[in-house]
Design a protein around this motif. Sequence first.
Motif, PDB file in Angstrom:
ATOM      1  N   ASN A 168      60.487  72.493  51.828  1.00 31.23           N
ATOM      2  CA  ASN A 168      61.411  73.455  51.206  1.00 31.23           C
ATOM      3  C   ASN A 168      62.805  73.311  51.799  1.00 31.23           C
ATOM      4  N   ALA A 169      62.869  73.208  53.135  1.00 37.54           N
ATOM      5  CA  ALA A 169      64.170  73.090  53.806  1.00 37.54           C
ATOM      6  C   ALA A 169      64.915  71.875  53.249  1.00 37.54           C
ATOM      7  N   ILE A 170      64.182  70.773  53.048  1.00 39.84           N
ATOM      8  CA  ILE A 170      64.803  69.555  52.507  1.00 39.84           C
ATOM      9  C   ILE A 170      65.232  69.779  51.050  1.00 39.84           C
ATOM     10  N   ALA A 195      65.271  76.008  60.554  1.00 37.35           N
ATOM     11  CA  ALA A 195      66.499  76.522  59.942  1.00 37.35           C
ATOM     12  C   ALA A 195      67.161  75.440  59.098  1.00 37.35           C
ATOM     13  N   ASP A 196      67.644  75.818  57.921  1.00 35.28           N
ATOM     14  CA  ASP A 196      68.369  74.857  57.091  1.00 35.28           C
ATOM     15  C   ASP A 196      69.756  75.382  56.771  1.00 35.28           C
ATOM     16  N   GLN A 197      70.570  74.534  56.181  1.00 34.98           N
ATOM     17  CA  GLN A 197      71.938  74.928  55.803  1.00 34.98           C
ATOM     18  C   GLN A 197      72.059  74.962  54.284  1.00 34.98           C
ATOM     19  N   GLY A 198      70.969  75.377  53.655  1.00 30.77           N
ATOM     20  CA  GLY A 198      70.895  75.367  52.192  1.00 30.77           C
ATOM     21  C   GLY A 198      71.537  76.576  51.542  1.00 30.77           C
ATOM     22  N   LEU A 199      71.157  76.806  50.303  1.00 37.26           N
ATOM     23  CA  LEU A 199      71.827  77.843  49.510  1.00 37.26           C
ATOM     24  C   LEU A 199      71.426  79.258  49.907  1.00 37.26           C
ATOM     25  N   GLY A 200      70.407  79.381  50.760  1.00 37.90           N
ATOM     26  CA  GLY A 200      70.025  80.706  51.233  1.00 37.90           C
ATOM     27  C   GLY A 200      69.199  81.483  50.218  1.00 37.90           C
ATOM     28  N   ILE A 201      68.758  82.672  50.636  1.00 38.76           N
ATOM     29  CA  ILE A 201      67.901  83.512  49.795  1.00 38.76           C
ATOM     30  C   ILE A 201      68.505  84.919  49.779  1.00 38.76           C
ATOM     31  N   PRO A 202      68.754  85.482  48.592  1.00 34.74           N
ATOM     32  CA  PRO A 202      69.313  86.840  48.540  1.00 34.74           C
ATOM     33  C   PRO A 202      68.415  87.836  49.293  1.00 34.74           C
ATOM     34  N   LYS A 208      59.804  88.873  49.019  1.00 34.00           N
ATOM     35  CA  LYS A 208      58.964  88.537  47.859  1.00 34.00           C
ATOM     36  C   LYS A 208      58.620  87.054  47.771  1.00 34.00           C
ATOM     37  N   ILE A 209      59.365  86.202  48.494  1.00 32.70           N
ATOM     38  CA  ILE A 209      59.145  84.763  48.329  1.00 32.70           C
ATOM     39  C   ILE A 209      57.764  84.307  48.791  1.00 32.70           C
ATOM     40  N   PHE A 210      57.042  85.192  49.528  1.00 32.38           N
ATOM     41  CA  PHE A 210      55.690  84.833  49.956  1.00 32.38           C
ATOM     42  C   PHE A 210      54.646  85.270  48.930  1.00 32.38           C
ATOM     43  N   TYR A 214      56.336  83.719  43.035  1.00 31.68           N
ATOM     44  CA  TYR A 214      57.696  84.252  43.097  1.00 31.68           C
ATOM     45  C   TYR A 214      58.694  83.155  43.476  1.00 31.68           C
ATOM     46  N   ARG A 215      59.731  82.968  42.683  1.00 36.02           N
ATOM     47  CA  ARG A 215      60.819  82.054  43.015  1.00 36.02           C
ATOM     48  C   ARG A 215      62.129  82.746  42.727  1.00 36.02           C
ATOM     49  N   VAL A 216      63.132  82.454  43.545  1.00 32.39           N
ATOM     50  CA  VAL A 216      64.444  83.053  43.330  1.00 32.39           C
ATOM     51  C   VAL A 216      65.010  82.504  42.016  1.00 32.39           C
ATOM     52  N   ARG A 220      65.167  76.176  38.600  1.00 26.50           N
ATOM     53  CA  ARG A 220      65.497  75.231  39.656  1.00 26.50           C
ATOM     54  C   ARG A 220      64.235  74.742  40.364  1.00 26.50           C
ATOM     55  N   SER A 221      63.349  75.693  40.684  1.00 25.96           N
ATOM     56  CA  SER A 221      62.106  75.340  41.368  1.00 25.96           C
ATOM     57  C   SER A 221      61.276  74.393  40.504  1.00 25.96           C
ATOM     58  N   ARG A 222      61.182  74.695  39.211  1.00 24.81           N
ATOM     59  CA  ARG A 222      60.382  73.879  38.300  1.00 24.81           C
ATOM     60  C   ARG A 222      60.968  72.471  38.199  1.00 24.81           C
ATOM     61  N   GLY A 228      55.734  77.437  43.129  1.00 24.96           N
ATOM     62  CA  GLY A 228      55.875  78.837  43.531  1.00 24.96           C
ATOM     63  C   GLY A 228      54.667  79.355  44.293  1.00 24.96           C
ATOM     64  N   LEU A 229      53.802  78.443  44.760  1.00 22.60           N
ATOM     65  CA  LEU A 229      52.589  78.871  45.461  1.00 22.60           C
ATOM     66  C   LEU A 229      52.579  78.456  46.937  1.00 22.60           C
ATOM     67  N   GLY A 230      53.486  77.534  47.282  1.00 24.47           N
ATOM     68  CA  GLY A 230      53.481  76.976  48.637  1.00 24.47           C
ATOM     69  C   GLY A 230      53.565  78.022  49.733  1.00 24.47           C
ATOM     70  N   LEU A 231      54.501  78.948  49.614  1.00 29.38           N
ATOM     71  CA  LEU A 231      54.672  79.947  50.670  1.00 29.38           C
ATOM     72  C   LEU A 231      53.532  80.972  50.665  1.00 29.38           C
ATOM     73  N   ALA A 232      52.952  81.221  49.478  1.00 32.46           N
ATOM     74  CA  ALA A 232      51.805  82.146  49.399  1.00 32.46           C
ATOM     75  C   ALA A 232      50.624  81.552  50.165  1.00 32.46           C
ATOM     76  N   ILE A 233      50.417  80.242  50.015  1.00 36.79           N
ATOM     77  CA  ILE A 233      49.338  79.565  50.743  1.00 36.79           C
ATOM     78  C   ILE A 233      49.648  79.569  52.243  1.00 36.79           C
TER      79      ILE A 233
HETATM   80  P1  ADP Z   1      58.408  76.471  45.288  1.00 39.35           P
HETATM   81  O1  ADP Z   1      57.347  75.564  44.775  1.00 39.35           O
HETATM   82  O2  ADP Z   1      59.175  77.138  44.185  1.00 39.35           O
HETATM   83  O3  ADP Z   1      59.284  75.836  46.330  1.00 39.35           O
HETATM   84  P2  ADP Z   1      57.460  78.211  47.459  1.00 39.35           P
HETATM   85  O4  ADP Z   1      56.348  79.193  47.470  1.00 39.35           O
HETATM   86  O5  ADP Z   1      57.420  77.101  48.455  1.00 39.35           O
HETATM   87  O6  ADP Z   1      57.576  77.673  45.965  1.00 39.35           O
HETATM   88  O7  ADP Z   1      58.840  79.000  47.663  1.00 39.35           O
HETATM   89  C1  ADP Z   1      59.095  80.149  46.860  1.00 39.35           C
HETATM   90  C2  ADP Z   1      60.586  80.327  46.628  1.00 39.35           C
HETATM   91  O8  ADP Z   1      61.247  80.657  47.853  1.00 39.35           O
HETATM   92  C3  ADP Z   1      61.318  79.091  46.123  1.00 39.35           C
HETATM   93  O9  ADP Z   1      61.207  78.942  44.732  1.00 39.35           O
HETATM   94  C4  ADP Z   1      62.751  79.402  46.536  1.00 39.35           C
HETATM   95  O10 ADP Z   1      63.344  80.279  45.606  1.00 39.35           O
HETATM   96  C5  ADP Z   1      62.570  80.154  47.846  1.00 39.35           C
HETATM   97  N1  ADP Z   1      62.726  79.263  49.025  1.00 39.35           N
HETATM   98  C6  ADP Z   1      61.740  78.760  49.796  1.00 39.35           C
HETATM   99  N2  ADP Z   1      62.234  78.044  50.814  1.00 39.35           N
HETATM  100  C7  ADP Z   1      63.590  78.095  50.706  1.00 39.35           C
HETATM  101  C8  ADP Z   1      64.687  77.548  51.462  1.00 39.35           C
HETATM  102  N3  ADP Z   1      64.485  76.808  52.549  1.00 39.35           N
HETATM  103  N4  ADP Z   1      65.945  77.829  51.018  1.00 39.35           N
HETATM  104  C9  ADP Z   1      66.156  78.592  49.925  1.00 39.35           C
HETATM  105  N5  ADP Z   1      65.177  79.123  49.172  1.00 39.35           N
HETATM  106  C10 ADP Z   1      63.905  78.888  49.547  1.00 39.35           C
END
Ligand code: ADP
Length: 275
Positions: A168-170, A195-202, A208-210, A214-216, A220-222, A228-233
Amino acid sequence: LHASFSLIKRVTGFVSGSVCVLHDITEQQKNENSQKQFVSNVSHELRTPLTSMHAYIETLNEGAWKDPNVAPKFLQVTQEETERMIRMISELLSLSRMDRGAVKINFEWVNFNDFVAHILDRFDMIVKNNQKEGKKKYTIKRQLGTQALWVEIDTDKIAQVIDNIMNNAIKYSPNGGVITASLTHDDHRIILSIADQGLGIPREDLSKIFDRFYRVDKARSRAQGGTGLGLAIAKEIVEQHRGQIWATSSENRGSTFYIALPYEPMSEGDEWDEA
Ligand code: ADP
């Protein structure tokens, strides 16, 4: 609240008392609602790629297959979407196995310091390959320390969690971004942060991202092949280890993901007898 009321009658027919049973069904109702919500989410998640694949195949069938400017691209998209759906189904099955408690955890003792270094070595290899292939550039920094930190974990599963957060960080990093992995500990837990220097999360999305699916930013994720299941797992696995996972972020500046796992510092008496 569900109430049932019964009268206690004697054989003679006289009423000698009554019993009132009150059931709190809010929890049950909540579970049913979230299950319904989940089925609805899965249906949508599968219908979207199927609908787009259907459109591509229909266009190919109607003659576009003869057009060398169009056909390869349409087939490529169809293949990528099929792969993403297969990944999604596999991840759903593995979540469902965890929900049923059917996943065995194979605990073993590892020095978490070496364990993380080993995983990061793998990502360093990917960085090198990417540079050769002219793909997105990024740097991985390590702040691991040298102290041995022994923890009891299922190495395959925790590696899966770290892989997911690193990927995800990459994925969400800008070109040239720095990803920093740090390992710290206190008296009862080790904490790995990435820690990454990416676009961040509101802020309103952070908790909710877990959640499953759920995706922000869904599109973009698709587009990046996400399910959208990686963080839940990751959350399920970390909780099975009696640990915690969370994230902090400042929008447009980057995000930091934390994994905390139970740890007990070795006391003098625990030292291995070298003799
Ligand atoms: P996905 O397959 O969409 O990456 P994840 O469960 O891994 O699903 O992550 C859920 C959502 O959390 C992502 O769609 C993204 O919106 C947000 N997210 C996760 N990691 C990051 C990150 N390092 N920087 C910004 N947003 C992130």
